[in-house]
Design a protein around this motif. Structure first.
Motif, PDB file in Angstrom:
ATOM      1  N   VAL A 218      -4.055  -2.972  -1.444  1.00 24.50           N
ATOM      2  CA  VAL A 218      -4.560  -2.932  -2.811  1.00 24.50           C
ATOM      3  C   VAL A 218      -5.978  -2.403  -2.769  1.00 24.50           C
ATOM      4  O   VAL A 218      -6.811  -2.928  -2.027  1.00 24.50           O
ATOM      5  N   GLU A 219      -6.244  -1.397  -3.528  1.00 26.04           N
ATOM      6  CA  GLU A 219      -7.617  -0.922  -3.618  1.00 26.04           C
ATOM      7  C   GLU A 219      -8.394  -1.892  -4.492  1.00 26.04           C
ATOM      8  O   GLU A 219      -7.823  -2.593  -5.328  1.00 26.04           O
ATOM      9  N   ASP A 220      -9.674  -1.896  -4.315  1.00 27.51           N
ATOM     10  CA  ASP A 220     -10.592  -2.808  -5.008  1.00 27.51           C
ATOM     11  C   ASP A 220     -10.030  -4.236  -5.111  1.00 27.51           C
ATOM     12  O   ASP A 220      -9.881  -4.785  -6.175  1.00 27.51           O
ATOM     13  N   ALA A 221      -9.675  -4.769  -3.927  1.00 28.31           N
ATOM     14  CA  ALA A 221      -9.212  -6.159  -3.894  1.00 28.31           C
ATOM     15  C   ALA A 221     -10.356  -7.073  -4.319  1.00 28.31           C
ATOM     16  O   ALA A 221     -11.438  -7.008  -3.758  1.00 28.31           O
ATOM     17  N   PRO A 222     -10.132  -7.901  -5.330  1.00 26.99           N
ATOM     18  CA  PRO A 222     -11.254  -8.661  -5.889  1.00 26.99           C
ATOM     19  C   PRO A 222     -11.765  -9.797  -5.021  1.00 26.99           C
ATOM     20  O   PRO A 222     -12.867 -10.268  -5.233  1.00 26.99           O
ATOM     21  N   GLY A 223     -11.018 -10.231  -4.068  1.00 22.04           N
ATOM     22  CA  GLY A 223     -11.552 -11.329  -3.260  1.00 22.04           C
ATOM     23  C   GLY A 223     -10.454 -12.026  -2.499  1.00 22.04           C
ATOM     24  O   GLY A 223      -9.348 -11.501  -2.374  1.00 22.04           O
ATOM     25  N   PRO A 224     -10.738 -13.214  -1.985  1.00 20.94           N
ATOM     26  CA  PRO A 224      -9.717 -13.911  -1.206  1.00 20.94           C
ATOM     27  C   PRO A 224      -8.473 -14.208  -2.027  1.00 20.94           C
ATOM     28  O   PRO A 224      -8.551 -14.480  -3.225  1.00 20.94           O
TER      29      PRO A 224
ATOM     30  N   SER B 169       7.108 -19.256  -1.539  1.00 21.08           N
ATOM     31  CA  SER B 169       8.454 -18.975  -2.025  1.00 21.08           C
ATOM     32  C   SER B 169       9.329 -18.723  -0.809  1.00 21.08           C
ATOM     33  O   SER B 169       8.851 -18.726   0.320  1.00 21.08           O
ATOM     34  N   SER B 170      10.565 -18.500  -1.016  1.00 19.04           N
ATOM     35  CA  SER B 170      11.440 -18.137   0.100  1.00 19.04           C
ATOM     36  C   SER B 170      12.438 -17.109  -0.390  1.00 19.04           C
ATOM     37  O   SER B 170      13.622 -17.324  -0.386  1.00 19.04           O
ATOM     38  N   THR B 171      11.898 -16.014  -0.854  1.00 18.72           N
ATOM     39  CA  THR B 171      12.720 -14.914  -1.330  1.00 18.72           C
ATOM     40  C   THR B 171      12.819 -13.880  -0.216  1.00 18.72           C
ATOM     41  O   THR B 171      11.825 -13.564   0.416  1.00 18.72           O
ATOM     42  N   MET B 172      14.022 -13.381   0.001  1.00 16.35           N
ATOM     43  CA  MET B 172      14.247 -12.429   1.084  1.00 16.35           C
ATOM     44  C   MET B 172      13.462 -11.153   0.840  1.00 16.35           C
ATOM     45  O   MET B 172      13.607 -10.503  -0.192  1.00 16.35           O
ATOM     46  N   GLY B 173      12.622 -10.816   1.778  1.00 15.60           N
ATOM     47  CA  GLY B 173      11.962  -9.520   1.758  1.00 15.60           C
ATOM     48  C   GLY B 173      10.903  -9.347   0.698  1.00 15.60           C
ATOM     49  O   GLY B 173      10.496  -8.227   0.420  1.00 15.60           O
ATOM     50  N   LEU B 174      10.455 -10.417   0.093  1.00 11.32           N
ATOM     51  CA  LEU B 174       9.484 -10.266  -0.982  1.00 11.32           C
ATOM     52  C   LEU B 174       8.623 -11.504  -1.036  1.00 11.32           C
ATOM     53  O   LEU B 174       9.105 -12.621  -0.845  1.00 11.32           O
ATOM     54  N   PHE B 175       7.348 -11.319  -1.284  1.00 14.16           N
ATOM     55  CA  PHE B 175       6.486 -12.472  -1.527  1.00 14.16           C
ATOM     56  C   PHE B 175       5.402 -12.073  -2.515  1.00 14.16           C
ATOM     57  O   PHE B 175       5.272 -10.911  -2.868  1.00 14.16           O
ATOM     58  N   ALA B 176       4.679 -13.075  -2.965  1.00 15.25           N
ATOM     59  CA  ALA B 176       3.660 -12.795  -3.974  1.00 15.25           C
ATOM     60  C   ALA B 176       2.357 -13.454  -3.563  1.00 15.25           C
ATOM     61  O   ALA B 176       2.346 -14.525  -2.960  1.00 15.25           O
ATOM     62  N   ILE B 177       1.260 -12.769  -3.840  1.00 13.67           N
ATOM     63  CA  ILE B 177      -0.053 -13.376  -3.637  1.00 13.67           C
ATOM     64  C   ILE B 177      -0.808 -13.316  -4.951  1.00 13.67           C
ATOM     65  O   ILE B 177      -0.477 -12.521  -5.838  1.00 13.67           O
ATOM     66  N   ARG B 178      -1.793 -14.175  -5.076  1.00 12.75           N
ATOM     67  CA  ARG B 178      -2.574 -14.195  -6.307  1.00 12.75           C
ATOM     68  C   ARG B 178      -4.038 -14.051  -5.945  1.00 12.75           C
ATOM     69  O   ARG B 178      -4.548 -14.731  -5.075  1.00 12.75           O
ATOM     70  N   MET B 179      -4.684 -13.100  -6.620  1.00  7.77           N
ATOM     71  CA  MET B 179      -6.127 -12.927  -6.444  1.00  7.77           C
ATOM     72  C   MET B 179      -6.746 -13.021  -7.822  1.00  7.77           C
ATOM     73  O   MET B 179      -6.426 -12.213  -8.692  1.00  7.77           O
ATOM     74  N   ASN B 180      -7.602 -13.992  -7.998  1.00  8.81           N
ATOM     75  CA  ASN B 180      -8.124 -14.318  -9.331  1.00  8.81           C
ATOM     76  C   ASN B 180      -6.952 -14.459 -10.299  1.00  8.81           C
ATOM     77  O   ASN B 180      -6.087 -15.289 -10.090  1.00  8.81           O
ATOM     78  N   ALA B 181      -6.889 -13.599 -11.318  1.00  7.04           N
ATOM     79  CA  ALA B 181      -5.790 -13.749 -12.267  1.00  7.04           C
ATOM     80  C   ALA B 181      -4.680 -12.741 -12.002  1.00  7.04           C
ATOM     81  O   ALA B 181      -3.718 -12.670 -12.739  1.00  7.04           O
ATOM     82  N   VAL B 182      -4.823 -11.963 -10.960  1.00 10.37           N
ATOM     83  CA  VAL B 182      -3.869 -10.884 -10.705  1.00 10.37           C
ATOM     84  C   VAL B 182      -2.803 -11.371  -9.721  1.00 10.37           C
ATOM     85  O   VAL B 182      -3.116 -11.961  -8.697  1.00 10.37           O
ATOM     86  N   THR B 183      -1.560 -11.136 -10.067  1.00 13.22           N
ATOM     87  CA  THR B 183      -0.469 -11.480  -9.163  1.00 13.22           C
ATOM     88  C   THR B 183       0.067 -10.183  -8.564  1.00 13.22           C
ATOM     89  O   THR B 183       0.327  -9.227  -9.294  1.00 13.22           O
ATOM     90  N   ILE B 184       0.182 -10.161  -7.253  1.00 13.03           N
ATOM     91  CA  ILE B 184       0.659  -8.945  -6.588  1.00 13.03           C
ATOM     92  C   ILE B 184       1.946  -9.276  -5.845  1.00 13.03           C
ATOM     93  O   ILE B 184       2.002 -10.220  -5.048  1.00 13.03           O
ATOM     94  N   PHE B 185       2.981  -8.503  -6.109  1.00 14.71           N
ATOM     95  CA  PHE B 185       4.252  -8.670  -5.410  1.00 14.71           C
ATOM     96  C   PHE B 185       4.295  -7.672  -4.268  1.00 14.71           C
ATOM     97  O   PHE B 185       4.008  -6.492  -4.457  1.00 14.71           O
ATOM     98  N   ILE B 186       4.617  -8.170  -3.081  1.00 11.77           N
ATOM     99  CA  ILE B 186       4.600  -7.292  -1.912  1.00 11.77           C
ATOM    100  C   ILE B 186       5.963  -7.345  -1.243  1.00 11.77           C
ATOM    101  O   ILE B 186       6.529  -8.432  -1.029  1.00 11.77           O
TER     102      ILE B 186
END
Lengths: 200, 983
Positions: B267-273, B279-296
């Protein structure tokens, strides 16, 4: 049939093992709640009723539920004197004082606190069943008669049917004299009080 | 004989005491009962083809319940003990609900259809750890196995009877377990976790016998943080301790490989930690940075790629396998007034299986949890239903784009309650649709008459019952003559305010308070109190009443306060403010300004007093009453009670003319080595007392009750005895009670109960206190009563003095007058533990009082105050008996008919509130906990109004019969008179 046999086995085992020491994690209190047949409304314990019975240790420290055969257990209990209460809708259970002694584990000391009766084994039975509703008395004529309205009607009937009888039994001479007197005093008769009564 | 004698006596004299009971067909006429479960923590669906579809839920209030999936009703519910929180839950064998609770120490199985507990086993372990429950599809000796990791030990337990098949200790290693995984079709489990925060540990264990197959570890110098997300059965994703690098840890066939990818690469301009959303979804997870949720997405061997970046509030549901190798998961996003439910396939991000937009009530706040369930439609396609948990703790079922049902489970955690009057019936207010016409009214009464005369058919009886329950009178939205219709306003833990109608318990309005929602300034706001702020009486009758909601920013006494003013009729939040001081106490003062706003004194943690409302008029009132304002503080920890008065304006740098410094008037320091404060109680501020004099008929005497609003009851116990029952001997425990005047600090009464201990529940009313405690010597609960009488007025007995006017009855009651007081006291045994206690309150205080006792069985028992009368003696004289003194018995009677909750339970009972109705004989009782219960209660029967039982039709018939009889007799008498004249 197999389940009954297992139940019997459990009964035999449990009488000896009311308080047992768990392996280093305090003591275990095992007991049983028994609701005798015949108590309760239908004589039977409703299936849903049994599952809602709670067994409470020391005023809410631990809450336990009953197994289908009525057994319950409290784990990790320190030595000391404890209080067990049974919360069951429809039954009154006395709280039970249970002494868990550290010196001779396995010894049961339980007593109902309500009537200080000792228990040789921890089988809790309700002292009585509780009925939360008043029983409505069936309809009876006496109740209607005794109600204020009934009394009113009754008095009226007495006046209507018994008074003329009394009047009839009077001596005609005396009656005439009384009527004279009444006319002289100008006491209005019932007829003259009512509308249209003055016409005749 | 010794036992039968008191019972016999009791039987004789119980006829003297009015038993306030209910007929079974009167249930629901004046009372209502609502059942709740609390905020759902976990939900498991049970939707097999046969049987009723249900969902099993566990909640944050330690409740396990099954709900009907069609309508949301509770099939069964169990409330576990207060320290028996549910850690994990699943369904086994299709018929048992397995729950792990008490920090992984207790495992129970419940029968799914009826909630009967089937078995219970206790699991022990060497040390505290995370508790995990994994349902395996493994069968050992015809037993299905559930694997539990708790307290540093792995257990395999049979689902059939709860027997522990094997266990294995993880004691030696400082393992911080993260996941227990069983790869599909295998007969081993992986235990993965971190050790010493920089070491990844993997154990492979044979699930049949607990044998250790493999143990591998790998170190990562950056350390690990937070939770993990499982992306395949042998791969998981974690974050390093800085929260900037993503670690893909694979342990395929026992070989551990860690790959790290900095988030900034993805992610460009990642806002912070970042934080991982577990979760336990096959091949997919999510992280949250501030209010932004990113699915990877995880591609191949540790290749990461961003699937989507979402800026909106997003909630991710659990993964659900719909067919072999196909997993779906749910996403819920907020979009304006709607919420958008999306169901996606785990391996195919771009394709949506379902996309629905549902209109959502704004008062429910954000979505907190989503639980997804699928069903197969007739055309063999997949349909989905989602259970969502909202910010206000409510539970909703969404299916096919609509809300199928909703449950207001926020009402399970009530913080405070107040009541408000309804609007006065006015010409403009249309209530026409509620009114019945005369014909219907008569018809109803004829039906009732048929019922009383036993002429009614079963249909008629059903119609009568329906008519009585649906009586439109009780659910109108206007004030009634008897004062039965009111609004009960409750503040819940979620920061939502509800107004309930006393007639039928329906929710009139609800509002999620913005001031009690998470914000920048206030991170974890909590509600504290609810006070009536503005109660219009005479000259402001056209205005709506307001309530004041007091909260603070986080759970700490020195957190900044929050105030909010809410209209009681509409629920509109008029204004709210974040205060610049903390709130330790809120004292409503007995003064109101010209708009009927009540003055409130807010004491902050620095003992400064702040007055509200902040108007010049209020400050004028304060100046006038400056020397009459006193308050006290109780410091439980160090056993100090202090009294304060206003001193001067605050000399802080901010010029605030509503802030005053306090001067300490007195202090009572209790010896901390022997006494610990466990309970303090004062009188209710709004209590009405009818008369100060109490006539004692026995010796033609008058006693004067010592009635002061400034009395404080304090109970202390030996510090050792402040814990649970069973850990202390009678010799080393005692209970000391004090009655303290809070203006002068004078101790009016002090009493010691040796060999007794808490918990103490007490209630203070008029001139008496009743308190409940545990007597260790008798090993029973006891209740004691203390009554206080004013001795300085006792010489007013002489009638002549009263006539001549030489009495001191009109002299003002002042705390400074140091009047002589006399106390009388008596103790009785009581069977049950107590959860709450209150006393009935009536409009004028004439009606005699009953205590309302919330027992451990979650029932509310009414007990006549006459049973707690210090003048009771074993053999009362004839005069005393006529006066209503009950012979002394050693224990208080429990009459089943006087349970005002009849055969219902108010599960998790927390408090009982009584509110006077306008009718003097009646008080309104509201008991709350998990459940809500409301009823009308007449302590000495309804002597001032006709009861529901009264038959108007019978009265009418009697009158008609009387009139007819009069006419008949008139005709008869006329005829007789005519005959007399002819004679």
């Amino acid at each position: 049939m197999a389940s009954i046999a297992r139940l019997l086995l459990l009964v035999l085992l449990s009488t000896a093992l009311t308080v047992s020491s768990g392996s280093g994690y305090g003591y275990t209190i095992n007991g049983r709640v028994k609701i005798p047949q015949g108590l309760g409304t239908a004589g039977l314990v409703l299936p849903g009723k049994m599952s809602n019975i709670k067994v409470i240790l020391n005023g809410g420290q631990i809450v336990s539920y009953l197994r289908p055969d009525g057994y319950f257990s409290f784990q990790n209990i320190p030595a000391g004197t404890h209080l067990i209460e049974v919360a069951a809708i429809g039954y009154f259970f006395s709280p039970v004082r249970v002494d868990v002694s550290a010196r001779n584990p396995g010894k049961v000391q339980a007593a109902l606190t309500e009537n200080r009766r000792g228990l040789s084994e921890l089988v809790l039975e309700p002292l009585r069943d509780e009925k939360y509703y008043e029983i409505r008395e069936p309809f009876s004529i006496m109740n209607v008669v005794k109600s204020p309205m009934g009394l009113m009607v009754g008095f009226m009937l007495v006046v209507v049917f018994l008074m003329p009888k009394l009047v009839e039994n009077m001596d005609p001479e005396e009656m005439r004299r009384a009527q004279e007197e009444m006319r002289n005093q100008g006491v209005p008769s019932l007829a003259s009080l009512l509308p249209g009564g003055g016409r005749n | 004989m010794a036992i039968t004698y008191p019972i016999f006596l009791f039987l004789i004299f119980s006829s003297l005491v009015p038993i306030l009971s209910l007929y079974e067909d009167q249930v629901g006429l004046t009372d209502w009962h609502q059942q709740y479960i609390g905020k759902v923590k976990q939900a498991v669906f049970h939707t097999h083809k046969t049987g009723r579809k249900r969902v099993v839920v566990s909640t944050e209030l330690n409740v396990i319940a099954t709900l009907d999936l069609r309508r949301g009703e509770i099939f069964w519910r169990h409330v576990l003990g207060s320290n028996d929180a549910v850690d994990g839950m699943d369904i086994a064998l299709g018929k048992y609900v397995i729950t792990l609770s008490s920090e992984g120490r207790v495992l129970r199985a419940w029968n799914l259809p009826d909630g009967q507990m089937v078995w219970e086993s206790s699991l022990h372990g060497p040390k505290h750890s995370k508790s995990l429950l994994l349902m395996t599809n493994l069968i050992i000796e015809r037993n299905n196995v559930v694997v539990i990791f708790s307290n540093g030990r792995l257990h395999a337990v049979s689902c059939v009877d709860g027997e522990v098949l094997w266990n294995k200790d993880f004691e030696a290693e400082s393992l911080e377990v993260q996941q227990v995984i069983q790869p599909a079709g295998s007969n081993f489990v992986y235990i993965v976790g971190f050790a010493a925060s920089s070491q990844f540990e993997m154990y492979q264990i044979n699930a049949r016998n607990g044998e250790l197959l493999k143990h591998e570890n790998a170190a990562f110098s950056g350390g690990f943080s937070g939770q993990v997300s499982l992306v395949s059965s042998e791969t998981l994703v974690a974050l390093d301790s800085t929260g900037l690098i993503l670690l893909v840890i694979s342990f395929h066939e026992g070989k551990i490989s860690i790959q790290h990818t900095p988030i900034s690469n993805l992610v460009e301009d990642a806002p912070g930690p970042a934080v991982i959303i577990p979760s336990s979804t096959m091949g997919l997870f999510a992280i949250r940075m501030n209010a932004v949720t990113i699915f990877i997405r995880v591609r191949g061997k540790g290749m990461l790629e961003v699937a989507e970046k979402v800026n909106r509030e997003t909630t991710i549901g659990n993964a659900l396998s719909i067919s072999e190798g196909q997993q779906v998961f749910a996403l819920v996003q907020h979009a304006g007034r709607d919420i958008r439910l999306t169901v996606k396939l785990a391996h195919d991000w771009d394709d949506d299986l379902l996309k629905e937009s549902i209109k959502m009530d704004q008062q429910r706040g954000l979505v907190h949890k989503v639980f997804l369930n699928n069903y197969v439609r007739t055309d063999r396609s997949h349909g989905f239903r989602a259970l969502i948990v909202m910010e206000d703790h409510s539970l909703l079922l969404l299916q096919q784009g609509t809300i199928v049902w909703s449950r207001e489970d926020g009402l399970a955690s009530i913080i405070d309650v107040t009541t408000s009057e309804l609007p006065v019936e006015r010409a403009g207010v249309s209530v026409a649709k509620f009114e019945l016409n005369l014909f219907e009214w008569l018809k109803g009464h004829m039906l009732k008459l048929k019922g009383t005369l036993m002429l009614a058919s079963p249909e008629d009886i059903a119609a009568i019952q329906y008519m009585r329950l649906q009586s439109s009178e009780k659910s109108k939205m206007t004030r009634d003559h008897n004062g039965f219709r009111k609004l009960i306003i409750v503040l819940t833990r979620a920061g939502k305010l509800f107004a309930l109608h006393t007639g039928d318990g329906r929710i009139v309005w609800s509002r999620l308070l913005q001031s009690l929602c998470k914000s920048e300034a206030c991170q974890h706001p909590i509600g504290l109190y609810l006070c009536p702020w503005q109660v219009p009486h005479h000259h402001a009758l056209n205005e709506n009443p307001f309530v004041l909601v007091v909260g603070r920013c986080f759970q700490s006494p020195d957190a900044l306060g929050v105030l909010s003013f809410v209209d009681s009729y509409t629920g509109k939040e008029l204004s709210s403010s974040n205060l610049d001081h903390s709130i330790a106490r809120v004292i409503p003062l007995p003064f109101t300004d010209s708009t009927e706003q009540r003055l409130h004194l807010l004491i902050d943690a620095d003992k400064k007093a702040h007055f509200y409302p902040k108007t010049p008029e209020a400050i004028g009132i304060v100046r006038r009453e400056f020397s009459n304002i006193y308050w006290y503080s109780v410091e439980d920890d160090n056993g100090i009670i202090k009294g304060y008065a206003l001193k001067s304006k605050c000399n802080s740098n901010v010029a605030d003319k509503f802030c005053f410094d306090a001067s300490e008037l007195w202090s009572i320091v209790l010896p901390s080595e022997s006494e610990k404060i466990i309970a303090t109680v004062t009188r209710k501020l709004n209590e009405a007392v009818h008369t100060q004099a109490k006539l004692i008929a026995a010796d033609q005497d008058v006693m004067y009750k010592y009635i002061s609003r400034n009395l404080l009851f304090v109970a202390t116990v030996a510090p050792k005895a402040s814990c649970e029952i069973g850990s202390i001997t009678p010799e080393e425990s005692w209970l000391v009670i004090y009655l303290i005047d809070t203006v002068t600090g004078r101790v009016l009464h002090r009493m010691t109960h040796h060999g007794s201990q808490g918990p103490v529940e007490a209630v203070f009313s008029e001139n008496w206190v009743v308190y409940h405690y545990f007597n260790l010597r008798a090993h029973r609960y006891e209740m004691s009563v203390i009554e206080i009488y004013d001795q300085s007025r006792a010489d007013n007995k002489d009638v002549w003095k009263l006539v001549v006017g030489k009495h001191n009855l009109t002299s003002p009651i002042s705390s400074y007058s140091r009047s002589e007081v006399v106390t009388k006291s008596q103790s009785y045994f009581f069977t049950h533990s107590l959860k709450a206690i209150d006393v009935t309150s009536t409009a004028k205080g004439i009606t005699s009082k009953q205590l309302l006792i919330g027992t451990i069985g979650d029932q509310v028992l009414a007990l006549d105050k006459r049973f707690l009368d210090p003048r009771r003696s074993a053999n009362p004289t004839q005069v005393e008996r006529e006066e209503g003194i009950i012979p002394l018995t050693d224990s208080l009677p429990i009459i089943p008919q006087s349970y005002i909750t009849h055969n219902l339970r108010v599960e998790g009972l927390q408090g009982i509130i009584t509110v006077p109705a306008k009718l003097e004989s009646t008080t309104l009782v509201f008991a709350y906990g998990l459940d809500l219960f409301f009823t009308h209660f007449a302590p000495t029967r309804t002597y001032d109004s006709l009861t529901e039982e009264f038959s108007y039709a019978l009265l009418l018939i009697t009158i008609v019969a009387l009139v007819a009889a009069i006419f008949v007799t008139w005709v008869l008498s006329r005829r007789k008179e005519l005959q007399d004249r002819w004679r």
